[in-house]
Enzyme design. Structure first.
Site, PDB file in Angstrom:
ATOM      1  N   LYS A  51      72.217  80.092  96.788  1.00 50.96           N
ATOM      2  CA  LYS A  51      70.755  80.237  96.824  1.00 50.96           C
ATOM      3  C   LYS A  51      70.127  80.211  95.434  1.00 50.96           C
ATOM      4  O   LYS A  51      68.947  79.902  95.287  1.00 50.96           O
ATOM      5  CB  LYS A  51      70.362  81.519  97.566  1.00 50.96           C
ATOM      6  CG  LYS A  51      70.919  81.647  98.988  1.00 50.96           C
ATOM      7  CD  LYS A  51      70.750  80.413  99.816  1.00 50.96           C
ATOM      8  CE  LYS A  51      71.280  80.483 101.234  1.00 50.96           C
ATOM      9  NZ  LYS A  51      72.696  80.818 101.392  1.00 50.96           N
ATOM     10  N   TYR A 264      77.033  83.712 114.818  1.00 46.66           N
ATOM     11  CA  TYR A 264      76.714  83.945 113.405  1.00 46.66           C
ATOM     12  C   TYR A 264      77.210  85.327 112.953  1.00 46.66           C
ATOM     13  O   TYR A 264      76.979  86.317 113.649  1.00 46.66           O
ATOM     14  CB  TYR A 264      75.200  83.850 113.201  1.00 46.66           C
ATOM     15  CG  TYR A 264      74.769  84.182 111.793  1.00 46.66           C
ATOM     16  CD1 TYR A 264      74.678  83.198 110.824  1.00 46.66           C
ATOM     17  CD2 TYR A 264      74.476  85.497 111.432  1.00 46.66           C
ATOM     18  CE1 TYR A 264      74.313  83.507 109.523  1.00 46.66           C
ATOM     19  CE2 TYR A 264      74.112  85.819 110.132  1.00 46.66           C
ATOM     20  CZ  TYR A 264      74.032  84.821 109.182  1.00 46.66           C
ATOM     21  OH  TYR A 264      73.672  85.141 107.903  1.00 46.66           O
ATOM     22  N   TYR A 290      80.029  82.679 106.038  1.00 47.91           N
ATOM     23  CA  TYR A 290      79.786  81.270 105.694  1.00 47.91           C
ATOM     24  C   TYR A 290      81.035  80.556 105.169  1.00 47.91           C
ATOM     25  O   TYR A 290      81.628  79.729 105.850  1.00 47.91           O
ATOM     26  CB  TYR A 290      78.682  81.169 104.629  1.00 47.91           C
ATOM     27  CG  TYR A 290      77.335  81.631 105.070  1.00 47.91           C
ATOM     28  CD1 TYR A 290      76.493  80.787 105.796  1.00 47.91           C
ATOM     29  CD2 TYR A 290      76.873  82.908 104.766  1.00 47.91           C
ATOM     30  CE1 TYR A 290      75.241  81.205 106.203  1.00 47.91           C
ATOM     31  CE2 TYR A 290      75.612  83.332 105.175  1.00 47.91           C
ATOM     32  CZ  TYR A 290      74.811  82.476 105.888  1.00 47.91           C
ATOM     33  OH  TYR A 290      73.572  82.885 106.285  1.00 47.91           O
TER      34      TYR A 290
HETATM   35  C1  LIG Z   1      73.311  80.623 102.771  1.00 46.24           C
HETATM   36  C2  LIG Z   1      74.753  80.379 102.593  1.00 46.24           C
HETATM   37  C3  LIG Z   1      75.360  79.185 103.056  1.00 46.24           C
HETATM   38  C4  LIG Z   1      74.626  78.147 103.830  1.00 46.24           C
HETATM   39  O1  LIG Z   1      73.674  77.463 103.065  1.00 46.24           O
HETATM   40  P1  LIG Z   1      72.357  76.915 103.790  1.00 46.24           P
HETATM   41  O2  LIG Z   1      71.609  76.257 102.721  1.00 46.24           O
HETATM   42  O3  LIG Z   1      71.684  78.121 104.372  1.00 46.24           O
HETATM   43  O4  LIG Z   1      72.798  75.990 104.866  1.00 46.24           O
HETATM   44  C5  LIG Z   1      76.696  78.991 102.811  1.00 46.24           C
HETATM   45  N1  LIG Z   1      77.420  79.926 102.172  1.00 46.24           N
HETATM   46  C6  LIG Z   1      76.888  81.077 101.738  1.00 46.24           C
HETATM   47  C7  LIG Z   1      77.778  82.049 101.064  1.00 46.24           C
HETATM   48  C8  LIG Z   1      75.537  81.338 101.934  1.00 46.24           C
HETATM   49  O5  LIG Z   1      75.015  82.495 101.494  1.00 46.24           O
END
Ligand SMILES: *Cc1c(COP(=O)(O)O)cnc(C)c1O
Length: 336
Positions: A51, A264, A290
């Site tokens: 991010k 999720y 993720y």
């Molecule tokens: C937010 C996030 C993702 C996914 O990215 P997006 O842009 O939301 O698709 C992947 N890995 C981590 C660790 C994240 O925080």
């Protein structure tokens, strides 16, 4: 009007370029192909993560619009909220976040440890919401209330995933291309975890604008394949459209939804196994929401011989290790 990436306002938040490293011991364990990792877990802001690249453009836009605070939203253990909170501190903006109780049956400290602990350390004000609401709509309502009370709030959507945020991954795509060329790497595929879509979409847009053909596979962490493809394509196309007149076709968007599990934020046994494997083979920390699902997907696709093996595979490590503390019980090591 078509622009260049350097035409967009940007603040510096990110350690970049992030390293692109070999993973010889994981490659060996899996019996090939050669695996590489792009270390976007090391973007430098408050334990790092993907991010931060998006926030370089989003925070710059907020400052340009005269904001005095940012408002965003995410799930309780959101890495996006944690990085937004830290970025706001770094540039002197306030931060208010809505946290959705999206994940059922969590441990007692789920709402206080990991990313939530860091949110609080950054002085972010938090409000919780039950699961299933339109969280961007909820956050926009809060933005309206704060504006009516005399603040200058700037809205950042969940995951920072709009055209401005996705520019962060256009930049990452350019960086990867430079690293491939400088080191004469033979990367045939890029694999990443895909959620709110900005990372996947930005990468596709950047590769498209640069005229690079490397296919990208997004391992879904939440949505079924068809929904995720539609959402990623929409954002990839609108992001690319700011930078080129050439349309980005939906055939470029590859998504696999077979590693989501129950839902999720709920790791499968395969997620946990992948996290433990890369920890013990490469000394890397992935996360259960993720990147662990992304790696489980990459391993599964290697086992299915999905990739053409004469080329190497690059795994984009998007970060997230701060959330591990909220999943401690699931990593309890069995006694020898
Ligand atoms: C937010 C996030 C993702 C996914 O990215 P997006 O842009 O939301 O698709 C992947 N890995 C981590 C660790 C994240 O925080």
């Amino acid at each position: 009007m078509v622009k260049k990436l350097s035409d967009f306002p940007r603040v510096s938040l990110c350690h970049q370029p992030t390293a692109l490293e070999a993973m010889p011991r994981l490659s060996e364990t899996l019996g090939g192909p050669n695996l590489w990792v792009k270390r976007d877990d090391c973007t430098g802001l408050a334990t790092g993560g993907n991010k931060t690249r998006k926030l370089e453009f989003l925070i710059a836009d907020a400052l340009e619009k005269g904001a005095d605070m940012v408002v965003t939203q995410g799930a309780v253990q959101s890495n996006h909220v944690r990085q937004t909170a830290a970025a706001a501190c770094k540039v002197g903006l306030g931060c208010h976040a809505l946290l959705e109780r999206r994940v059922p049956d969590r441990e007692a400290d789920y709402e206080t440890t990991g990313n939530v602990l860091f949110d609080q350390m950054f002085g972010t004000t938090l409000e919780f919401r039950p699961t299933g609401l339109d969280m961007n709509a909820e956050a926009r309502n809060v933005v309206d209330k704060l504006a009516a009370a005399g603040h200058q709030p700037y809205f950042i959507p969940g995951g920072g995933s709009n055209e401005i945020g996705a520019l962060g991954y256009v930049s990452c795509a350019y960086e990867i291309i430079d690293q491939i060329n400088a080191n004469k790497l033979n990367i045939g595929w890029i694999v990443l975890a895909t959620g709110s879509t900005g990372t996947h979409a930005g990468l596709l847009a950047g590769l498209h604008v640069a005229g690079e053909q490397i296919p990208v596979v997004g391992i879904s962490v939440r949505q079924p394949e068809d929904k995720q493809i539609t959402a990623v394509h929409k954002l990839a196309q609108s992001t690319a459209a700011m930078l080129t007149d050439k349309p980005l076709g939906v055939e470029n968007v590859l998504v696999n939804d077979e590693y989501v599990g129950v839902g999720y934020g709920q790791p499968t046994q395969g997620t946990l196994d992948a996290i433990n494997l890369i920890a013990r083979r490469e000394g890397l920390l992935l996360d259960p929401i993720y990147s662990g699902k992304g790696l489980a997907g990459m391993i599964g696709l290697i086992e299915q011989k999905f990739f053409n093996t004469d080329k190497d595979i690059l795994f984009l490590h998007t970060g997230g290790s701060a959330a591990l503390f909220a999943y401690q019980n699931q990593f309890t090591v069995a006694a020898e």
